[in-house]
Motif scaffolding. Structure first.
Motif, short mmCIF file in Angstrom:
data_model
loop_
_atom_site.label_atom_id
_atom_site.label_comp_id
_atom_site.label_asym_id
_atom_site.label_seq_id
_atom_site.Cartn_x
_atom_site.Cartn_y
_atom_site.Cartn_z
N THR A 38 0.67 -0.90 0.11
CA THR A 38 0.01 0.56 0.58
C THR A 38 1.29 1.30 -0.14
OG1 THR A 38 -0.20 0.07 2.72
CG2 THR A 38 -1.93 -1.18 1.17
N VAL A 39 0.37 2.43 -0.91
CA VAL A 39 1.11 3.17 -0.45
C VAL A 39 1.23 4.20 0.55
CG1 VAL A 39 1.21 5.77 -1.66
CG2 VAL A 39 0.65 3.84 -3.30
N ALA A 40 2.17 4.76 1.44
CA ALA A 40 2.62 4.76 2.55
C ALA A 40 3.04 6.64 2.68
CB ALA A 40 3.44 4.16 3.38
N VAL A 41 4.24 6.37 1.20
CA VAL A 41 4.48 8.55 0.59
C VAL A 41 4.08 8.53 -0.24
CG1 VAL A 41 6.26 9.49 1.93
CG2 VAL A 41 5.95 7.08 3.39
N ILE A 42 3.87 9.85 -0.40
CA ILE A 42 4.29 10.18 -2.00
C ILE A 42 4.87 11.38 -1.69
CG2 ILE A 42 3.21 10.94 -3.47
CD1 ILE A 42 0.82 9.72 -3.48
N GLU A 43 6.64 11.48 -1.73
CA GLU A 43 7.67 12.45 -2.33
C GLU A 43 7.86 12.31 -3.91
OE1 GLU A 43 10.53 12.50 0.92
OE2 GLU A 43 8.96 11.93 2.09
N ALA A 44 6.77 13.43 -4.56
CA ALA A 44 7.26 13.63 -6.06
C ALA A 44 8.61 13.31 -6.09
CB ALA A 44 6.38 14.60 -6.69
N PRO A 45 9.59 11.84 -7.17
CA PRO A 45 8.11 11.77 -8.40
C PRO A 45 8.53 9.91 -7.38
CG PRO A 45 10.55 12.12 -8.89
CD PRO A 45 10.95 12.60 -8.18
N TYR A 46 8.69 9.82 -6.13
CA TYR A 46 9.19 8.74 -5.69
C TYR A 46 7.65 8.17 -5.10
CZ TYR A 46 13.42 9.16 -6.76
OH TYR A 46 14.84 9.49 -7.84
N VAL A 47 7.84 7.50 -4.68
CA VAL A 47 6.54 6.51 -4.30
C VAL A 47 7.18 5.51 -3.01
CG1 VAL A 47 3.91 5.34 -3.95
CG2 VAL A 47 5.05 7.37 -5.67
N GLY A 48 6.22 5.40 -1.93
CA GLY A 48 6.82 4.77 -0.84
C GLY A 48 5.50 3.36 -0.84
N LEU A 49 6.30 2.01 -0.66
CA LEU A 49 5.05 1.33 -0.81
C LEU A 49 5.37 0.56 0.39
CD1 LEU A 49 4.77 -0.61 -3.60
CD2 LEU A 49 3.76 1.09 -2.81
N ARG A 50 4.36 0.06 1.58
CA ARG A 50 4.59 -0.57 2.43
C ARG A 50 3.67 -2.04 2.07
NH1 ARG A 50 2.35 2.45 6.85
NH2 ARG A 50 4.69 3.35 7.07
#
Length: 71
Positions: A38-50
């Motif tokens: 699931t998407v936990a963090v969005i810091e464009a252009p990166y997306v953090g998945l947990r």
């Protein structure tokens, strides 16, 4: 007024990430491998998945172009 304009101009150069926090995605990267999470963090252009099997607070970051919705 200058602060407002600077914020608007600085955001114009960052790409828009088409995902939202809480969505389930599949990330496929030659360095990180394939993970469903699931998407936990969005810091464009990166997306953090947990991911489900990871430790608390463990997030794997992907470029948003390497993510897709599960089949």
């Amino acid at each position: 007024m200058a602060r407002f304009l600077w914020g608007t101009v600085s955001r114009a150069g960052t790409p828009r990430v088409p995902f939202r926090v809480g969505e389930v995605l599949v990330g496929d990267d030659p360095f990180n491998g394939r993970h469903v999470g699931t998407v936990a963090v969005i810091e464009a252009p990166y997306v953090g998945l947990r991911t489900a099997g990871s430790a608390v607070g463990d997030v794997t970051f992907y470029d948003y172009r390497q993510l897709r919705y599960p089949d």
